[in-house]
Design an enzyme around this catalytic site. Sequence first.
Site, PDB file in Angstrom:
ATOM      1  N   GLY A 186     -10.189 -55.407 -23.202  1.00  0.00           N
ATOM      2  CA  GLY A 186      -9.369 -56.542 -22.750  1.00  0.00           C
ATOM      3  C   GLY A 186      -9.704 -56.975 -21.339  1.00  0.00           C
ATOM      4  O   GLY A 186      -8.820 -57.336 -20.559  1.00  0.00           O
TER       5      GLY A 186
ATOM      6  N   SER B 255     -11.606 -59.596 -20.495  1.00  0.00           N
ATOM      7  CA  SER B 255     -11.933 -61.015 -20.379  1.00  0.00           C
ATOM      8  C   SER B 255     -10.944 -61.730 -19.459  1.00  0.00           C
ATOM      9  O   SER B 255     -11.215 -62.828 -18.985  1.00  0.00           O
ATOM     10  CB  SER B 255     -11.898 -61.667 -21.762  1.00  0.00           C
ATOM     11  OG  SER B 255     -10.701 -61.327 -22.437  1.00  0.00           O
ATOM     12  N   ARG B 256      -9.786 -61.105 -19.226  1.00  0.00           N
ATOM     13  CA  ARG B 256      -8.766 -61.747 -18.372  1.00  0.00           C
ATOM     14  C   ARG B 256      -7.732 -60.709 -17.943  1.00  0.00           C
ATOM     15  O   ARG B 256      -7.782 -59.543 -18.366  1.00  0.00           O
ATOM     16  CB  ARG B 256      -8.092 -62.900 -19.106  1.00  0.00           C
ATOM     17  CG  ARG B 256      -7.525 -62.538 -20.462  1.00  0.00           C
ATOM     18  CD  ARG B 256      -7.199 -63.792 -21.272  1.00  0.00           C
ATOM     19  NE  ARG B 256      -7.023 -63.521 -22.678  1.00  0.00           N
ATOM     20  CZ  ARG B 256      -5.837 -63.404 -23.278  1.00  0.00           C
ATOM     21  NH1 ARG B 256      -4.741 -63.503 -22.581  1.00  0.00           N
ATOM     22  NH2 ARG B 256      -5.758 -63.168 -24.568  1.00  0.00           N
TER      23      ARG B 256
ATOM     24  N   ASN C  12      -7.017 -50.870 -22.270  1.00  0.00           N
ATOM     25  CA  ASN C  12      -6.133 -51.871 -21.663  1.00  0.00           C
ATOM     26  C   ASN C  12      -5.744 -52.991 -22.626  1.00  0.00           C
ATOM     27  O   ASN C  12      -4.660 -53.548 -22.517  1.00  0.00           O
ATOM     28  CB  ASN C  12      -6.827 -52.449 -20.425  1.00  0.00           C
ATOM     29  CG  ASN C  12      -6.203 -53.740 -19.962  1.00  0.00           C
ATOM     30  OD1 ASN C  12      -5.186 -53.743 -19.268  1.00  0.00           O
ATOM     31  ND2 ASN C  12      -6.803 -54.873 -20.350  1.00  0.00           N
TER      32      ASN C  12
ATOM     33  N   TYR D  89       7.189 -53.358 -28.878  1.00  0.00           N
ATOM     34  CA  TYR D  89       6.279 -53.224 -27.738  1.00  0.00           C
ATOM     35  C   TYR D  89       6.569 -51.895 -27.012  1.00  0.00           C
ATOM     36  O   TYR D  89       5.656 -51.132 -26.704  1.00  0.00           O
ATOM     37  CB  TYR D  89       6.472 -54.421 -26.799  1.00  0.00           C
ATOM     38  CG  TYR D  89       5.567 -54.430 -25.592  1.00  0.00           C
ATOM     39  CD1 TYR D  89       4.230 -54.792 -25.700  1.00  0.00           C
ATOM     40  CD2 TYR D  89       6.050 -54.079 -24.341  1.00  0.00           C
ATOM     41  CE1 TYR D  89       3.397 -54.805 -24.585  1.00  0.00           C
ATOM     42  CE2 TYR D  89       5.234 -54.091 -23.221  1.00  0.00           C
ATOM     43  CZ  TYR D  89       3.904 -54.455 -23.342  1.00  0.00           C
ATOM     44  OH  TYR D  89       3.085 -54.464 -22.243  1.00  0.00           O
TER      45      TYR D  89
ATOM     46  N   ALA E 136       7.961 -49.233 -28.215  1.00  0.00           N
ATOM     47  CA  ALA E 136       7.560 -48.096 -29.059  1.00  0.00           C
ATOM     48  C   ALA E 136       6.057 -47.864 -28.967  1.00  0.00           C
ATOM     49  O   ALA E 136       5.585 -46.726 -28.873  1.00  0.00           O
ATOM     50  CB  ALA E 136       7.976 -48.356 -30.501  1.00  0.00           C
TER      51      ALA E 136
ATOM     52  N   LYS F 107       4.120 -48.609 -26.469  1.00  0.00           N
ATOM     53  CA  LYS F 107       3.776 -48.103 -25.134  1.00  0.00           C
ATOM     54  C   LYS F 107       4.283 -46.674 -24.924  1.00  0.00           C
ATOM     55  O   LYS F 107       3.654 -45.877 -24.234  1.00  0.00           O
ATOM     56  CB  LYS F 107       4.332 -49.043 -24.055  1.00  0.00           C
ATOM     57  CG  LYS F 107       3.660 -50.417 -24.064  1.00  0.00           C
ATOM     58  CD  LYS F 107       2.160 -50.302 -23.842  1.00  0.00           C
ATOM     59  CE  LYS F 107       1.461 -51.634 -23.730  1.00  0.00           C
ATOM     60  NZ  LYS F 107       0.025 -51.524 -23.478  1.00  0.00           N
TER      61      LYS F 107
ATOM     62  N   ILE G 174       3.416 -57.861 -14.027  1.00  0.00           N
ATOM     63  CA  ILE G 174       2.180 -58.234 -13.336  1.00  0.00           C
ATOM     64  C   ILE G 174       1.866 -59.685 -13.691  1.00  0.00           C
ATOM     65  O   ILE G 174       2.048 -60.100 -14.844  1.00  0.00           O
ATOM     66  CB  ILE G 174       1.006 -57.322 -13.798  1.00  0.00           C
ATOM     67  CG1 ILE G 174       1.369 -55.820 -13.673  1.00  0.00           C
ATOM     68  CG2 ILE G 174      -0.282 -57.644 -13.031  1.00  0.00           C
ATOM     69  CD1 ILE G 174       1.619 -55.292 -12.279  1.00  0.00           C
TER      70      ILE G 174
END
Length: 247
Positions: free
Chosen positions: A11, A13-14, A89, A155, A157, A159, A188
Site C-alpha cells: 500500500g 502508492s499513497r 500496511n 475494522y 476486529a 486491527k 492520520i
Amino acid sequence: MIEGNNAIVTGSSRGIGKGIALELAGRGANIVVCCQSRLDAAEEVRQMVESKGVRAVVVQSDIATEEGARLVIERCVEELGGVDILVNNAGVAQFSLIQSLPDDELERTMRVNLFGYFYMAKYAVENMLARQAPGCVINISSILGMIGGAGKTVYAASKGGVTGLTVGLAREVARYGIRVNAIAPGYIETEMTEWMPEEHRDKLIPRIPMRRFGTVEEVGKAAAFLVEYATYTTGQTLVLDGGILID
Ligand SMILES: NC(=O)c1ccc[n+]([C@@H]2O[C@H](COP(=O)([O-])OP(=O)(O)OC[C@H]3O[C@@H](n4cnc5c(N)ncnc54)[C@H](OP(=O)(O)O)[C@@H]3O)[C@@H](O)[C@H]2O)c1
C-alpha cells in the site's frame, strides 16, 4: 539495518505506506512499491524513491489473496535478491453498523486487513529464514483495534487481529533474529480520513490531546525507529495517536 537492505511496503502508492517508503528510502533502503489499482501513483512513488539514490521496484497485486501476496515477495527476491524488511500496511476502512453489514464487506475487510498481512508475513519470513537474514516485520494496526468505534466494528476486529499476529509471530521467529512489531496510528491525514465531513472533524479534534491529526511523515519516522533503533524490541505496538489513549 536500513541502509542497503530491501524493504517491501504494501500500500505504498499513497498515504501512510508512501510516507514509510520515502522515509526508509531516504535512509538507504531499496523499496518494493506496492499497489492494488493505482499504478500511476505507484510509478510516481518509484521515481521519488529512485531520486534518493536507491533501487525501486513497482508491483501491482492484490495482497488479500495468497497468490497476490506471494507474487510481491517473488518479485522482491527476483529483482532485489531478498526481503529484509516487510511493512504490512495496505488496508481498507469499512464503516457500517453490524446489523447492516454486507457479508462481502465483512469478508473483504478481513481479507485485506488481516489475511493479507498473514500471507505477506508467511512468504517474507520464509525468505528471511532461508537466507538466515535478521529481518524485521512491521504491521500497521490502529488504535481502533484497541478501543473500537461505533460503525467500525469489523475494522476494529481486523486491527485487533493484527495485534495477535504481531505477538504470535514475534514469538515464533525471535530466536532467528527476526523482529515483529506494530504501529497503531490514531487519525492520520490520508485519503482514508479525507472523506470526513468538516463538522465531524471539528468534533474529533478537541478529543485529541495534541489537537491535530498526525502526518504520514510522522508514521514513516516511527517505522524507521522500529527498524533501525529498536533492536531489542519485538512483539510490541507503538501507538501514534496524539495522546487519544491517555485521555
Ligand atoms: N489514515 C488513518 O488515519 C489510519 C489510522 C490508523 C490505521 N491506518 C492504517 O494504515 C494503513 C494505511 O492507511 P492509509 O490511510 O494510508 O490508506 P489509503 O490512503 O486508503 O491507502 C491504502 C493503500 O492500500 C492499498 N491497498 C488497498 N487494498 C489493497 C489490496 N487488496 N491489495 C494491495 N494493496 C491494497 C492501496 O492501493 P491502491 O492505491 O492501488 O488502491 C493504497 O496504497 C491501513 O492499514 C489503515 O488501516 C490508517
